[in-house]
Design an enzyme around this catalytic site. Structure first.
Site: not given
Length: 128
Positions: A22, A79
């Site tokens: 992430d 993202e």
């Protein structure tokens, strides 16, 4: 503890769990950890996606992360996609998946299931 984390990740991969890094490009999401932990997916941090349409340097960072992921046989997710311009640029860069407010605000499990079943979010990401 890097050694403990490495062992845990190896055990997870051994039973078929896929690992995603992430916020790639920020904090602990470094190239060293990418190699060490054998990730399956890179998630491009939203700070790069947010400025990619107006800032050539951020756009180049996004392109480089996508290329790196492809070269290493990994998938990639952008993202924080909030605009159609960002989505279109990611599509031109061959980014295979994106997440963000452009597709949906956070929803509960029932609404998420309905979105997935409708194919709306997937279609807007992949079919461009």
């Amino acid at each position: 503890n890097i050694q403990v984390a490495t062992r845990v990740f190896q055990r997870l991969k051994a039973v078929g769990v896929e690992l995603s890094m992430d916020d790639f490009g920020t904090g602990y999401s470094s190239l060293g950890n990418l190699h060490r932990f054998q990730m399956d997916t890179l998630k491009i941090d939203q700070s790069f996606v947010a400025g990619m349409v107006t800032n050539p340097q951020k756009s180049e960072i996004v392109r480089t992360i996508i290329t790196l992921a492809r070269t290493l046989g990994m998938s990639v997710v952008a993202e924080g996609v909030e605009t159609t311009d960002q989505c279109e640029q990611l599509t031109r860069l061959a980014c295979e998946c994106a997440q963000g407010y452009l597709f949906s605000r956070p929803v509960n499990a029932a609404a998420a299931t309905a979105l997935i079943e409708s194919g709306v979010a997937v279609a807007r990401t992949i079919r461009r």
